[in-house]
Design an enzyme around this catalytic site. Structure first.
Site, PDB file in Angstrom:
ATOM      1  N   ASP A 301      73.215 112.342  13.173  1.00  0.00           N
ATOM      2  CA  ASP A 301      73.395 111.016  12.608  1.00  0.00           C
ATOM      3  C   ASP A 301      72.641 110.047  13.539  1.00  0.00           C
ATOM      4  O   ASP A 301      72.303 110.387  14.673  1.00  0.00           O
ATOM      5  CB  ASP A 301      74.876 110.639  12.500  1.00  0.00           C
ATOM      6  CG  ASP A 301      75.083 109.460  11.543  1.00  0.00           C
ATOM      7  OD1 ASP A 301      74.088 108.808  11.156  1.00  0.00           O
ATOM      8  OD2 ASP A 301      76.246 109.182  11.184  1.00  0.00           O
TER       9      ASP A 301
HETATM   10  C1  BGC Z   1      75.196 106.492   9.132  1.00  0.00           C
HETATM   11  C2  BGC Z   1      74.547 107.563   8.286  1.00  0.00           C
HETATM   12  C3  BGC Z   1      73.247 107.041   7.755  1.00  0.00           C
HETATM   13  C4  BGC Z   1      72.368 106.622   8.925  1.00  0.00           C
HETATM   14  C5  BGC Z   1      71.017 106.087   8.498  1.00  0.00           C
HETATM   15  C6  BGC Z   1      74.272 105.922  10.184  1.00  0.00           C
HETATM   16  O1  BGC Z   1      74.797 104.780  10.746  1.00  0.00           O
HETATM   17  O2  BGC Z   1      76.355 107.004   9.740  1.00  0.00           O
HETATM   18  O3  BGC Z   1      75.388 107.918   7.235  1.00  0.00           O
HETATM   19  O4  BGC Z   1      72.610 108.016   6.974  1.00  0.00           O
HETATM   20  O5  BGC Z   1      73.038 105.598   9.632  1.00  0.00           O
HETATM   21  O6  BGC Z   1      71.136 104.858   7.872  1.00  0.00           O
END
Ligand code: BGC
Length: 798
Positions: A301
């Site tokens: 993530d």
């Molecule tokens: C989130 C993810 C997301 C990523 C990219 C993170 O803060 O937890 O779910 O895909 O950001 O935007």
């Protein structure tokens, strides 16, 4: 009863060391070291002049040679994304709003890929400087709403439409679906997730992945795993038993991997039993690849974890969004012998095997013109299908078109399409509930509507209530400051109740990434103004012999028990996406007969939630650890086992017609061998056409392992049945479906005894039962030992 969980093996109690840059929840990143695609381009040119006769990536057979031809520097850069576009000096991608990009090595035929969110639709920026062309995407209903359809075909259709937008807007991989379990209703991101039940979560995610990937673009199942809160999400240590992991928190992912082969998995921010998910070889190698046979790739993530070398070793193949510090560290670690280059080769291979399937690799010429009109129809159908009729005493709904409606509540105008953060979608419009009803031909009380409109417009023109770009940037949609509910005078309500045939009150809520919800007025609880609105409007309309309906435009459960008796109908519309108003009108008018069922429990009171005391962890003011004491007893597993009555139970939902579920038959006889065939007949016993969901629960005997009172093992939905029409639904269960996880044996075991199959219309509305026996204990599947807790903690037992 809480029982002490003994440590499986002697292990050191984990010391929690937190990296200061990663401590904050929300998007926190180190801009200074964010990698710039420009600087990598320079490197590429330099290397390409040295190696002219390199192998070229053409297909799967060429992958090994290409990896051999990569320099160590290229390898180290390839496993790290190119940085957060638009931050730290990184230019935005051509697809503005895509959040992730991979490093390209043109001399080897490796293109750069683009990744974009998210669960309710593609999240990219809708406008680009100097262009008149727009890039709006369809905002589909939130995942919780999709799960409430209990209809995998609907979810797959949404996935197909969503994936088409991914492809036509020039993105390779969608960062969705998200399928974490609704452990606690306060998780601010629950709207992005499907259910409290792993079977529903897994089946819905698989349907979504299959739909998305039918376009030849990738889906990414996230957030793997046990990421069930936003509070300190980047550092929290989730302490959980192996059984609860396997049966509850990993199960949905296991189903999705098996049934849809997602191209990617996104590891979660949190630690699991002391180790960051992205750095856990137990999770990413042992469970995901060895036990489940997964063969796609894993990405972190965004800014997750704190040790790139450990991430590589664990087989977290790609670090997102990436920075040069991480790639340099990986390179020097190989040079110093701390990291085996073969580990990099293995991870690169995992990624390249997916990369050769992408539109970018196949040089697909995207149109930038997906069929948004067609996708709006898909979104509207799914939204209506996911609405749950919670109450309809004496059938105030559906409302005939000759009845005049007064709408109450700000949300009739400021209807909420979906949650905030990366799960938001930049849609071209959201149809409000008032507009939806008007366009369906309803006469609304114009005087009252005008008052709301003026009130909202006035407030929105004031600085404190102005709608601004999200604090995370324009790509993340809008920041809409909450405005107080418009006060209603007694005279106003009295004259509205005389001037219209029915009162419809709209209650709205929103939440999103970065923060959890709270048990406070205006959030989990009604605000005073909402409470007064419901009480006073109901009293006045009832005085006139007229009815009141409430529409809940929310992303997760709110408290309903204290006020539901005051109103006649409650329609849970969820956050239904951009077609919100039209879909609400479809259900209110009876054009669509509601058939949604809750995939998440509405508790009677918050303290009835099994995790109420442990969420979001300890120390209370700044949690570092959250202990899943409730163990396997999440949601209805808790309610049904410990006799805790919810306000509206899992699986619940009414219709404008009525159904009978009967003729339960288990065809493989009374003695279980390795299969169970269950069938049940559904009959529409009412006067209107409609669809019904059949839920197959099993009560398993306690043996060495204790079992929840019931567990959902299969479900199905009828086609639209006309009055008196019947449909036979059939379900195939195998031995694994009936097992529980034995931590001592590291195995899925089927224990001997008498099992009861219960078919019903909800977890509390069981229509028929049948029993079968298992003669002897069976080990159905052995797995590898993994993810054992390192600390002792209390576990809930019967
Ligand atoms: C989130 C993810 C997301 C990523 C990219 C993170 O803060 O937890 O779910 O895909 O950001 O935007």
């Amino acid at each position: 009863m809480l029982k002490k969980l003994k440590k499986k093996k002697k292990a050191n109690v984990l010391a929690f060391t937190l990296s200061s840059t990663l401590l904050l929840s929300g998007l926190t990143f180190d801009m200074a070291s964010a990698q710039s695609p420009n600087s990598s381009a320079v490197q590429e040119n330099q290397t390409s002049t040295v190696q002219t006769s390199s192998p070229y990536l053409t297909d799967a057979a060429s992958i090994d040679r290409v990896i051999q031809a990569m320099t160590l520097e290229e390898k180290a850069k390839f496993v790290v994304g190119v940085g957060m576009p638009g931050f730290g000096g990184n230019p935005p991608f051509e697809v503005v709003g895509a959040v992730g990009g991979t490093y390209g090595i043109p001399r080897l035929g490796i293109p750069e890929l683009r990744f974009a969110d998210g669960p309710a639709g593609l999240r990219i920026r809708p406008t680009r400087p100097g262009q008149t062309q727009t890039y709006y995407a369809t905002a589909f209903p939130i995942a919780t709403s999709l799960a409430s359809t209990w209809d995998t075909a609907t979810v797959e259709a949404v996935g197909k439409a969503q994936g088409n937008e991914v492809k036509e807007y020039g993105v390779d991989m969608l960062l969705a679906p998200a399928l974490n379990i609704h452990r606690n209703p306060l998780n601010g991101r629950n709207f992005e997730y499907y259910s409290e039940d792993p079977l529903i979560a897994g089946k819905m995610a698989a349907a979504m992945v299959n739909g998305v990937q039918s376009n030849g673009v990738g889906a990414t199942i996230k957030h793997f795993a046990a990421n069930n809160q936003e509070t300190n999400r980047m550092s929290i240590d989730t302490v959980v038993s192996e059984r609860a992991l396997r049966e509850i928190y990993l199960k949905g992912f296991e189903i999705a991997v098996e049934e849809s082969h997602p191209w990617a998995v996104m590891s979660s921010y949190n630690k699991i039993n002391g180790i960051y998910a992205s750095q856990s070889a137990d999770l990413l190698t042992t469970v995901l690849r060895k036990d489940w046979g997964y063969n796609g790739f894993v990405m972190t993530d965004w800014f997750g974890g704190n040790d790139p070398v450990e991430q590589m070793k664990a087989q977290n193949d790609m670090i997102m969004p990436g920075n040069t510090t991480q790639s340099s560290l990986i390179k020097t670690s190989v040079e110093s012998g701390k990291l085996d280059e073969k580990v990099l080769d293995r991870n690169i291979k995992n990624i390249l095997q997916v990369l050769i399937q992408t539109p970018e690799f196949k040089k697909y010429q995207n149109s930038d013109k997906p069929d948004l009109a067609a996708h709006a129809i898909t979104a509207r159908k799914a939204a209506a299908e996911g609405m749950v009729l919670l109450k309809n005493d004496k059938m105030p709904l559906p409302i005939s078109k000759d009845q005049k409606i007064t709408l109450f509540g700000n949300t009739q105008i400021e209807t909420v399409k979906g949650g905030t953060g990366s799960g938001d979608v930049n849609a071209a419009y959201t149809t409000s509930i008032s507009d939806g009803l008007k366009s369906a031909g309803y006469e609304l009380n114009q005087t009252e509507f005008d008052k709301y409109k003026t009130y909202i417009d006035d407030l929105r023109s004031q600085d404190q209530y102005k709608i601004k770009p999200s604090s995370w940037g324009e790509d993340f949609g809008k920041f809409i400051p909450a405005i107080p509910e418009k006060p209603l005078t007694d005279n106003e309500i009295a004259s509205a109740s005389k001037d219209s045939d029915i009162g419809v009150i709209v209650i709205g809520r929103n939440s999103g990434e970065g923060a959890d919800r709270k048990v406070v007025k205006g959030d989990y609880l009604l605000s005073d103004a909402e409470e007064a609105m419901i009480s006073k409007v109901s009293a006045e309309y009832h005085k006139q012999g007229k009815k009141v309906a409430v529409i809940l435009n929310i992303g997760g459960p709110i408290e309903v028990a204290s006020w539901r008796d005051k109103v006649d109908s409650i329609l849970l519309a969820w956050q239904p996406g951009q077609e919100a108003g039209y879909a609400v009108a479809d259900v209110i008018s009876g054009k669509v007969n509601p058939s949604g069922k809750l995939a998440t429990t509405f508790p009677e009171k918050y303290s009835d939630v099994a995790s109420a005391n442990s969420f979001p962890g300890t120390p209370v003011d700044n949690p570092t650890q959250v202990v899943y004491n409730e163990d396997i007893y999440v949601g209805y597993r808790y309610n049904t086992t410990f006799n805790v009555k919810p306000a509206y139970e899992f699986g619940y939902g009414l219709s404008y017609t009525s159904f009978d579920i009967n003729h339960l038959n288990i065809s493989e006889g009374k003695k279980f061998k390795d299969k169970l065939k269950v069938s049940a007949m559904v009959e529409n016993t009412g006067d209107l056409a409609g669809r019904e969901v059949v839920q197959v629960y099993i009560s398993s005997p306690d043996g060495k392992l204790e079992k929840p009172a019931i567990e959902l093992k299969a479900f199905g939905k009828t086609k639209e049945l006309k009055p008196h029409q019947r449909e036979l639904l059939q379900f195939d269960l195998n031995a694994k479906d009936l097992t529980s996880f034995d931590e001592e044996k590291n195995a899925w075991v089927l224990e001997k005894g008498t099992y009861t199959v219960k078919v019903g219309a909800s977890s509390e509305d069981i229509k028929e039962t049948a029993t079968f026996t298992v003669d002897q204990d069976m080990i159905v599947e052995k797995v590898n030992e993994a993810l054992a807790p390192k600390v002792e903690f209390e576990r809930l037992t019967k």
